[in-house]
Write a protein that holds these residues in place. Structure first.
Motif, PDB file in Angstrom:
ATOM      1  N   UNK D 103      35.901  49.836  41.128  1.00  0.00           N
ATOM      2  CA  UNK D 103      36.971  49.432  42.036  1.00  0.00           C
ATOM      3  C   UNK D 103      38.274  49.303  41.273  1.00  0.00           C
ATOM      4  N   UNK D 104      39.336  49.859  41.833  1.00  0.00           N
ATOM      5  CA  UNK D 104      40.648  49.832  41.169  1.00  0.00           C
ATOM      6  C   UNK D 104      41.739  49.439  42.154  1.00  0.00           C
ATOM      7  N   UNK D 105      42.656  48.617  41.701  1.00  0.00           N
ATOM      8  CA  UNK D 105      43.809  48.256  42.525  1.00  0.00           C
ATOM      9  C   UNK D 105      44.829  49.392  42.500  1.00  0.00           C
ATOM     10  N   UNK D 106      45.270  49.783  43.679  1.00  0.00           N
ATOM     11  CA  UNK D 106      46.316  50.800  43.801  1.00  0.00           C
ATOM     12  C   UNK D 106      47.676  50.115  43.929  1.00  0.00           C
ATOM     13  N   UNK D 107      47.719  49.065  44.748  1.00  0.00           N
ATOM     14  CA  UNK D 107      48.955  48.287  44.875  1.00  0.00           C
ATOM     15  C   UNK D 107      48.616  46.847  45.233  1.00  0.00           C
ATOM     16  N   UNK D 108      49.143  45.937  44.466  1.00  0.00           N
ATOM     17  CA  UNK D 108      48.853  44.523  44.654  1.00  0.00           C
ATOM     18  C   UNK D 108      50.082  43.810  45.197  1.00  0.00           C
ATOM     19  N   UNK D 109      49.962  43.273  46.402  1.00  0.00           N
ATOM     20  CA  UNK D 109      51.060  42.506  46.986  1.00  0.00           C
ATOM     21  C   UNK D 109      50.679  41.044  47.100  1.00  0.00           C
ATOM     22  N   UNK D 110      51.624  40.238  47.572  1.00  0.00           N
ATOM     23  CA  UNK D 110      51.331  38.814  47.686  1.00  0.00           C
ATOM     24  C   UNK D 110      50.210  38.544  48.691  1.00  0.00           C
ATOM     25  N   UNK D 111      50.241  39.243  49.816  1.00  0.00           N
ATOM     26  CA  UNK D 111      49.221  39.030  50.852  1.00  0.00           C
ATOM     27  C   UNK D 111      48.152  40.113  50.815  1.00  0.00           C
ATOM     28  N   UNK D 112      48.566  41.358  50.789  1.00  0.00           N
ATOM     29  CA  UNK D 112      47.617  42.471  50.860  1.00  0.00           C
ATOM     30  C   UNK D 112      47.523  43.215  49.535  1.00  0.00           C
ATOM     31  N   UNK D 113      46.316  43.650  49.217  1.00  0.00           N
ATOM     32  CA  UNK D 113      46.092  44.482  48.041  1.00  0.00           C
ATOM     33  C   UNK D 113      45.352  45.738  48.484  1.00  0.00           C
ATOM     34  N   UNK D 114      45.896  46.905  48.111  1.00  0.00           N
ATOM     35  CA  UNK D 114      45.237  48.175  48.399  1.00  0.00           C
ATOM     36  C   UNK D 114      44.379  48.568  47.201  1.00  0.00           C
ATOM     37  N   UNK D 115      43.144  48.924  47.464  1.00  0.00           N
ATOM     38  CA  UNK D 115      42.230  49.301  46.379  1.00  0.00           C
ATOM     39  C   UNK D 115      41.546  50.616  46.724  1.00  0.00           C
ATOM     40  N   UNK D 116      40.987  51.241  45.705  1.00  0.00           N
ATOM     41  CA  UNK D 116      40.129  52.395  45.941  1.00  0.00           C
ATOM     42  C   UNK D 116      38.975  52.337  44.957  1.00  0.00           C
ATOM     43  N   UNK D 117      37.888  53.003  45.301  1.00  0.00           N
ATOM     44  CA  UNK D 117      36.732  52.949  44.432  1.00  0.00           C
ATOM     45  C   UNK D 117      35.782  54.086  44.701  1.00  0.00           C
ATOM     46  N   UNK D 118      34.694  54.076  43.942  1.00  0.00           N
ATOM     47  CA  UNK D 118      33.694  55.128  44.108  1.00  0.00           C
ATOM     48  C   UNK D 118      32.342  54.624  43.646  1.00  0.00           C
TER      49      UNK D 118
END
Lengths: 145, 145, 145, 145
Positions: D103-118
């Protein structure tokens, strides 16, 4: 990855040229390679949402076409490509002078092709990923408009 | 569901009117209710893909706007709505004389709103669901274009 | 919708019984109809996440199985079902005494079946939708384990 | 990326240890870094589907946890992480001796964090990506179990 069909790029460009949506939105082919398609679009206020950013659906149109044509480059000569489904994430407002849409094949099967892509906003030297897509494409034969 | 803001519909229609993309694609508001928005669009060859169907990205533009404005109807007066992500399935080629885009709120929270929607192709008496969407919308405050 | 195969329910129940995951998680068949499958599961702390709610992956396991078996009920006798992709939204923490997983076919094709479903938490009289899914299933022939 | 909280890894490992689901499925932490989490799991017939592959929901459990904890590593000390939504694609049957979930963070915000993984299946020297995920995580404060 390799083309399965020597005319893949010519067919792809001909199909692209027949997409009214791409012409209307000002989206053009920037690069094609086996399993990859890159499109570009200048900012266009005619396709904005109400804060003046590019509309999420327009960004999606570019990403979907990039992924669909990336899949198409690896298909057999008699196949057409249709979008089965996609999922898009919007990480940043789509503001920029230009936008680049990249589509890449992750896995190409006889019937289904898995693709992923992204939309990059360009402003001077700065590049910002504003959205990502994962899309499933299907090869169909004998499609009638 | 109930409006949280007496001006919700007026604000929604004003924001809709500022969306260049909706005007360019010929998409108009057909109906608004608390937590629901319905848009309509005549077939337009300028937004087709290469088999002559409406482009998946254009169908998505209509579904995304319907869902976003459905969410917006339940937001507070100072909030703006942005699309966080959506997932679309395409069940049938988007051919028809007209298209209807329906967006409905499934759950409305202070920050996030879950919505779902569909695109229906209309041809004479026949209605065909050609695509579905689930979309997450976010209320943002102090957004600068 | 109608079964295409007179043994559909018997085959579905036999396949379900072979799923180690369903037995380990305590998920059982509650109802089957053409194009529909409903599963149930009591709360089980062995499958919680760290706040004590059911783990999103476990909720997904139930929704995915419900959708997959819903699709399977409409397939031909020689077909097996595999999950191509799914999208899940989590609207509320998965807390409850029991959970019900509903899967429904939206459109059944020869190769691909579109389904949707939901997970409902049950606590006394109260029912809360805690998650939704849209899933694409594929009929495969000649699958070798 | 950098930890925002000096105890991030210790908190993450403590939360992981409280997940009944991870222990029951035999999933363990393999690696943690700022914005990244890798988990591993041996093949386990108790969590198979009916062809003997690992169940898609179990593969998803590993990917969801990897993404959730990747997001968690970048959150502030008082925040908890919840899954908002995810989209998973299944490219190949989940067969193998072991499975790795990245699992990797693509974009980390204060409320929402976008991640992707495999999810990667391991069998001898061979590594096969069997599934991918994109997941949106939310930081929540004051969560009560």
């Amino acid at each position: 990855m390799e083309y399965r069909n020597p005319d893949a790029v010519a067919r792809m460009r001909a199909d692209f040229a027949r997409q009214g949506a791409m012409a209307s939105m000002g989206i053009a082919v920037a690069d094609v390679a086996p399993g990859r398609c890159v499109l570009e679009m200048p900012f266009n206020a005619d396709f904005s949402q109400h804060h003046g950013f590019m509309h999420a659906g327009v960004i999606t149109s570019g990403m979907d076409s990039a992924c669909g044509f990336a899949a198409f480059t690896l298909m057999e000569a008699e196949a057409e490509v249709l979008t089965v489904e996609f999922k898009c994430n919007f990480m940043a407002p789509a503001k920029g002078k230009r936008f680049r849409f990249e589509g890449d094949v992750v896995k190409s099967g006889r019937t289904l092709t898995f693709t992923e892509g992204r939309a990059v906003a360009l402003a001077g030297e700065r590049e910002t990923v504003v959205a990502t897509i994962t899309a499933t494409m299907m090869a169909v034969r004998g499609l009638k408009p």
